[in-house]
Design a protein around this motif. Structure first.
Motif, PDB file in Angstrom:
ATOM      1  N   UNK A  15      46.338  70.215  42.709  1.00 55.66           N
ATOM      2  CA  UNK A  15      46.645  69.434  41.513  1.00 55.66           C
ATOM      3  C   UNK A  15      45.552  69.630  40.488  1.00 55.66           C
ATOM      4  N   UNK A  16      45.982  69.611  39.255  1.00 54.10           N
ATOM      5  CA  UNK A  16      44.980  69.731  38.212  1.00 54.10           C
ATOM      6  C   UNK A  16      44.173  68.453  38.156  1.00 54.10           C
TER       7      UNK A  16
ATOM      8  N   UNK B 132      56.350  64.532  46.060  1.00 59.94           N
ATOM      9  CA  UNK B 132      55.790  64.911  44.762  1.00 59.94           C
ATOM     10  C   UNK B 132      56.307  66.285  44.357  1.00 59.94           C
ATOM     11  N   UNK B 133      56.323  67.160  45.326  1.00 57.76           N
ATOM     12  CA  UNK B 133      56.821  68.502  45.054  1.00 57.76           C
ATOM     13  C   UNK B 133      58.293  68.466  44.629  1.00 57.76           C
TER      14      UNK B 133
ATOM     15  N   UNK C  31      58.432  66.526  41.047  1.00 55.28           N
ATOM     16  CA  UNK C  31      57.694  67.040  39.887  1.00 55.28           C
ATOM     17  C   UNK C  31      57.771  68.559  39.742  1.00 55.28           C
ATOM     18  N   UNK C  32      57.755  69.259  40.863  1.00 53.43           N
ATOM     19  CA  UNK C  32      57.540  70.706  40.775  1.00 53.43           C
ATOM     20  C   UNK C  32      58.806  71.542  40.919  1.00 53.43           C
TER      21      UNK C  32
ATOM     22  N   UNK D 164      60.440  71.643  37.350  1.00 47.29           N
ATOM     23  CA  UNK D 164      60.131  70.292  36.895  1.00 47.29           C
ATOM     24  C   UNK D 164      61.269  69.611  36.165  1.00 47.29           C
TER      25      UNK D 164
ATOM     26  N   UNK E  96      61.680  65.524  35.916  1.00 45.65           N
ATOM     27  CA  UNK E  96      60.849  64.686  35.044  1.00 45.65           C
ATOM     28  C   UNK E  96      60.765  65.366  33.689  1.00 45.65           C
ATOM     29  N   UNK E  97      60.815  64.576  32.659  1.00 46.09           N
ATOM     30  CA  UNK E  97      60.732  65.122  31.315  1.00 46.09           C
ATOM     31  C   UNK E  97      59.450  64.601  30.679  1.00 46.09           C
ATOM     32  N   UNK E  98      58.476  65.476  30.616  1.00 47.93           N
ATOM     33  CA  UNK E  98      57.171  65.044  30.130  1.00 47.93           C
ATOM     34  C   UNK E  98      57.181  64.790  28.626  1.00 47.93           C
ATOM     35  N   UNK E  99      58.111  65.403  27.946  1.00 47.96           N
ATOM     36  CA  UNK E  99      58.181  65.186  26.497  1.00 47.96           C
ATOM     37  C   UNK E  99      58.904  63.891  26.169  1.00 47.96           C
TER      38      UNK E  99
ATOM     39  N   UNK F  86      55.158  59.388  31.841  1.00 42.33           N
ATOM     40  CA  UNK F  86      54.464  59.470  30.549  1.00 42.33           C
ATOM     41  C   UNK F  86      52.983  59.792  30.735  1.00 42.33           C
ATOM     42  N   UNK F  87      52.455  59.404  31.871  1.00 43.57           N
ATOM     43  CA  UNK F  87      51.040  59.715  32.139  1.00 43.57           C
ATOM     44  C   UNK F  87      50.855  61.155  32.605  1.00 43.57           C
ATOM     45  N   UNK F  88      51.965  61.886  32.719  1.00 45.01           N
ATOM     46  CA  UNK F  88      51.865  63.295  33.099  1.00 45.01           C
ATOM     47  C   UNK F  88      52.095  63.533  34.568  1.00 45.01           C
ATOM     48  N   UNK F  89      52.763  62.601  35.244  1.00 48.24           N
ATOM     49  CA  UNK F  89      53.076  62.697  36.677  1.00 48.24           C
ATOM     50  C   UNK F  89      51.857  63.047  37.524  1.00 48.24           C
TER      51      UNK F  89
END
Lengths: 328, 711
Positions: free
Chosen positions: B15-16, B68-69, B72-73, B77, B80-83, B121-124
């Motif tokens: 994870x980043x 999580x995978x 999110x992945x 992805x 989840x819609x990060x935008x 919204x926090x970037x998962x």
């Protein structure tokens, strides 16, 4: 002397710390949103002249100059999630595919280079994961709704709907000289279709998990070869015209995308560990394992001129990998 | 404004780096419970092995990394819609903002849906700010005053940073019997609708705990102070019966007890001589002496070899009976010599060599493959079903995929042909990692991959503080003697399937260990209890009781025991395959030996566990053959049969009737029964018809419920 060269781009400090492990890396954070995290780069397409590259994510479409990757412009699209892009054979159009998850899938055609939207192709019940041009007026879309649709771009009407995959269709490629279409699916199979009749002529079922992508080897002597990447951690090489799996490479990460170097000498594979592997198709030996992005590397493209690889990953990460000319 | 607490959070490989502050949503501890509470990750939904609608989650959130995978992945992805976080599939589906096969699981813009949106919204981020170290429910045991009563359930969780949080809102309460206990999922208020003992399983994150609820069977308090108490067993059994207000039946009479205990300890009916001796005196000391005499008999060793052989599934291999012979012979010696159970278990687990010579080595020829060996071993010696952890972490127990495949990896190093030996290589692939599983003692520790891990496993398994080993076997012994395990099924001991009498199970196990794992000791302990000695005659207040030992339960005779009993009563022995003529069914070493009689009586082939088969009593086939088949009729008509000889010897019909009652039912016939049979015989017009009547009489005895059951 290493096989890889590197260029440096601006990096935010924490990314620099990470990439410091790989001195040959060039990594940029693509500023596509103002949110807490940028969405992943899900598709990359180099313009035919090699002067620019189009990047896709949930934030939309953006055009960047090459090789500096400065944002040149945004393309306005109605597609929420974009999964694939491809330029038409004559280079005059860019097809973009995706959809609204679990609701609809569609493709949008942009005139190139002006970037105006020329038409939308709607006819799927779920996102389109892949798009491929058959010729300048005909295109196919592959969707999570299990179907493949071949479209007449001129009339914007579907000319064929190919049913056969039992789960979503993940990728497509045409073997034009053979009147064949090859598709890969989350049902673990590759299917070979006769484009004229729309019939499946063979099913290639050696993968043991979902197949995520295909890459057609650039025209070389002999029978056409396709690489497929799968959740079973293999890259398999096929001769679909004769229904033969030639050989496979077993990886220690899950490959997500594949692209051949321009001369067809190696296939590059982006994987869930963020590395790109260069594989010799004759020996299936992994020749190089190159750190590219942090986390999953979703997209991969080969520059038509300089042979660079451009890799897209989570949080808008991009990495250019320069392949030494002798290896292209 | 935000406080950086990065160092206090657990980040995961791959994870980043993310900025973590107090507002950052904790995926493992906040997001997963929302999905669990909403039912998204149940086996009927996305927690199914193949997922649902192309979306798969780990069962009950047992593997957050996998979840999580998936969320999110996967598929670039798309979930989840990060935008536009509110447009994420993860939010739209459960709120049924778009079509959802599972219906509305979360309230639109409700607390839970908003939490998911906030996390996106926090970037998962994949963070776990702290780890759960203890999950408790209150009450964990409850005795209700009456039917229809309500009960507020509460759950708390303690985390590594010390915080104790009320997690009732995120806890899933699942009643074992939804018709008995109804729980409001929003308020955790339980309503008790049926009498009896009920279990509710409470789940939060990866932990599950049981709640025991008792609703007395009667509104009237009962007094069991005068009920007999012979040892600690009776204190526990009567304690629960008092709580449930269930009256107890009287102690069984001496002949009933004699028949019961003789069958249970030797697999035989009491002889006429034994009956005569036993009825002359009647006190507890005499019962003790009887039990001791039976436990020290050769018949006990023969019969209990059969019982343990059934657990071990001893049977011949195709075209190879020598291994089974050696295994059975070895086992019989262990039982005869009184070798402690832990000792011969260790010998079994660590055995190698030629299975024709080394009996216990045949253990590794019982099932095929390392994974099956892990399942068999855990079910047999631990009373635990590790098999659930093959595909996913056990949803109702502590077992993980690492445990399952780790135990299998221990057995993967064995070469299991005729000769059992340790190979230099041998592995099983862990399905989650795709690589070789690391040998592991379940729930304990990983072992060195290069060595034979069986020694370490056997040492751990048979150590005095092992929480499974002793309980697994004493529960089976209890079931054998009492007709029902304290835990059922007997291979499914776990916290969420608690014993009806938890303290009793613990005491029996401790007593077993303290007495050096002596099988005879525990059998004796049970046989001497007043609970074991109760009459099968039910009272109006305990008629419905099948679980709390207020009266003796009727149990079908095992096929081998019934076959021998019929042979003994009729005087015509059966022939089993090529076994020495006269060999009793309980003494056969091979479960696959040719025998029509054992087939129709429903013998267990021992290819699977025999414990379920014991409950059915052979089913309809057995009954039809007993009623109409040759099994009994052929022997009755044989002039060399006991009946034929008695008639030839000139015994009167009344003498014959009395004799058979004693032999078959271990009691005298009543005046009413005698009068009935005299009447039948008197109606016969000649000797031939009289013989027919007597044959019918014997047939009726051998097919009656009193004969074919132990009670």
């Amino acid at each position: 002397m290493g096989l890889l060269q590197n260029l440096a781009y601006s990096m935010v400090p924490w990314q620099f710390a990470w990439t410091g492990l790989v001195s040959c890396a060039c990594l940029v954070l693509l500023p596509v949103t103002s949110g807490a995290a940028d969405p992943p780069v899900t598709a990359i397409a180099f313009a035919p002249d090699g002067e620019s590259v189009v990047l896709a994510s949930q934030a939309g479409l953006s055009v960047h100059d090459w090789p500096d990757l400065n944002t040149v412009r945004q393309l306005s699209t109605t597609i929420v999630n974009i999964h694939d892009m491809e330029f038409s054979p004559d280079g005059g159009s860019l097809a973009v595919a995706g959809g609204t998850p679990a609701e609809s899938g569609k493709a949008q055609i942009f005139a190139w280079p002006d970037g105006t939207s020329s038409c939308e192709l709607q006819g799927h019940d779920d996102s389109v994961l892949a798009i491929a041009w058959k010729d300048d007026s005909s295109i196919a879309t592959a969707s999570l709704d299990h179907d493949i649709v071949v479209w007449d771009v001129t009339t914007r009407q579907p000319s064929e709907r190919l049913k056969g995959h039992s789960r979503g269709v993940s990728d497509l490629c045409f073997l034009n000289g053979y009147d064949l279409l090859v598709s890969s699916g989350l049902d673990q199979n590759l299917r070979v279709w006769k484009t004229e009749s729309g019939k499946v002529i063979r099913t290639l079922n050696n993968h043991t998990k979902e197949v995520y992508g295909l890459a057609l080897r650039p025209a070389t002597l002999g029978i056409p070869m396709i690489a497929s990447v799968s959740n079973d951690r293999t890259v398999r090489l096929w001769q679909p015209t004769i229904g033969r799996m030639v050989r496979f490479a077993q990886l220690n990460a899950i490959p997500l995308a594949a692209a051949w170097l321009a001369d067809g000498s190696q296939v590059a594979v982006a994987a869930t560990d963020g590395y790109v592997r260069l594989i010799d198709p004759d020996t299936v030996e992994v020749l190089e394992t190159i750190p590219a992005v942090s986390g999953w590397a979703y997209s991969l493209a080969v520059h038509p001129g300089d042979g660079s690889l451009l890799v897209g990953g989570r949080s808008g990460q991009l990495k250019r990998i320069i392949i030494e000319s002798s290896r292209r | 404004m935000s406080t950086i607490v990065l160092l206090l959070a657990f980040l995961f490989p791959g994870d980043e780096a993310v900025h973590v502050d107090l507002n950052t949503v904790d995926f493992d501890n906040r997001v997963i419970p929302v999905l669990t509470k909403a039912g998204c990750n149940t086996g009927a939904c996305h927690g199914a092995a193949v997922g649902r609608g192309g979306f798969r989650l780990s069962l009950y959130g047992g593997d957050p990394h996998f979840d999580f995978r998936s969320i999110v992945l996967e598929l670039e992805g798309r979930r989840v819609n990060l935008s536009q976080p509110g447009k994420s599939l993860l939010v739209l589906k459960p709120t049924e903002s778009i079509e959802h096969g599972g219906g509305t699981r979360l309230e639109y813009e409700g607390t839970d849906a908003n939490l998911l949106t906030k996390w996106i919204a926090q970037g998962t981020p994949r963070i776990q700010k702290e780890r759960l170290i203890e999950f408790r429910v209150s009450p964990d045991v409850h005795v209700a005053a009456r039917i229809g009563a309500e009960l507020q359930l509460k759950a708390t969780a303690r985390f590594t940073q010390g915080a104790v949080i009320d997690v009732t809102q995120w806890t899933v309460f699942t009643p074992e019997d939804t018709a008995a206990v109804v729980i409001d999922s929003q308020t955790a208020q339980a309503k008790l609708l049926r009498r009896g003992r009920h279990i509710v399983v409470a789940r939060y994150l990866d932990q599950v705990v049981p709640i025991e609820i008792f609703v007395p069977v009667s509104d009237a308090v009962i007094d069991l102070a005068d009920a007999p108490r012979h040892n600690f067993i009776d204190h526990e059994v009567l304690g629960l019966l008092s709580t449930l207000r269930i009256p107890v039946s009287q102690q069984a009479n001496d002949l009933t007890f004699l028949r019961r205990v003789t069958l249970d300890l030797t697999g035989r009916l009491p002889t006429v001589d034994a009956i005569g001796e036993f009825v002359t005196a009647s006190d507890r000391r005499q019962r003790t002496e009887l039990i001791d005499r039976l436990l020290s008999s050769a018949e006990f060793s023969e019969y209990w070899t059969l019982q343990i052989a059934r657990l071990l599934r001893i049977r011949s291999q195709p075209q190879d009976a020598r291994g089974a012979f050696a295994y059975h012979k070895w086992l019989k010696k262990q039982i005869s010599d009184g070798v402690p159970y832990d000792e011969f278990t260790r010998e079994i687990l660590t055995a190698t060599g030629d299975t024709h010579e080394v009996g216990p080595a045949n253990f590794y020829r019982t099932v095929g493959g390392a994974r099956q060996q892990a399942e068999f071993t855990s079910e047999l010696f631990m009373g635990n079903r590790l098999r659930c952890a093959n595909c996913h972490n056990h949803p109702l127990d502590r077992w993980t995929q690492d445990d399952y495949h780790g135990l299998a990896a221990i057995f993967a190093k064995l070469e299991s042909g005729r000769v059992i030996k340790v190979k230099r290589v041998g592995e099983v692939v862990h399905p989650r990692t795709g690589t070789a599983a690391i040998p592991r003692i379940p729930g304990e520790k990983f072992l060195d991959s290069g060595s034979d891990g069986r020694e370490a496993f056997a040492e751990w398994l048979t150590s005095q503080d092992n929480p499974y080993f002793a309980k697994a076997i004493v529960n089976r012994l209890w079931k054998f003697m009492m007709g029902r395990g304290l835990v059922e099924p007997t291979d499914d001991l776990r916290a969420t399937n608690p014993a009806t009498h938890p303290a009793l199970l613990t005491q029996l196990a401790d007593d077993f260990v303290q007495h050096r794992y002596n099988l005879r000791h525990t059998l004796r302990r049970i046989a001497l209890s007043a609970a074991y000695g109760r009459s099968p005659q039910m009272l109006s207040g305990n008629r419905a009781d099948k679980r709390f030992y207020s009266h003796a339960l009727r149990r079908p005779l095992q096929p081998e025991v019934l076959a021998d009993a019929v042979s003994d009563i009729t005087g015509i022995a059966d022939q089993y395959g090529d076994a020495t003529p006269g060999t009793r069914a309980v003494a056969l070493f091979d479960a696959n030996i040719k025998s029509d009689a054992l087939d129709i009586l429903g013998r267990c082939a021992r290819t699977e566990s025999c414990e379920a088969a014991d409950q059915t009593g052979g089913g309809l086939t057995r009954k039809l053959h007993l009623f109409n088949g040759e099994f009994i009729n052929r022997r009755n008509a044989d002039p060399d049969s006991r009946l034929g000889k008695l008639i030839a010897a000139g015994r009167t019909p009344e003498e014959i009737v009395k004799s058979f009652y004693r032999l078959a039912l271990s009691r005298n016939c009543t005046q009413r029964e005698l009068a009935f049979w005299n009447e039948q015989v008197a109606a016969a017009i000649d000797s031939e018809q009289r013989q027919d009547v007597l044959e019918d009489f014997v047939w009726s005895l051998l097919t009656c419920r009193e004969f074919v059951t132990n009670h």
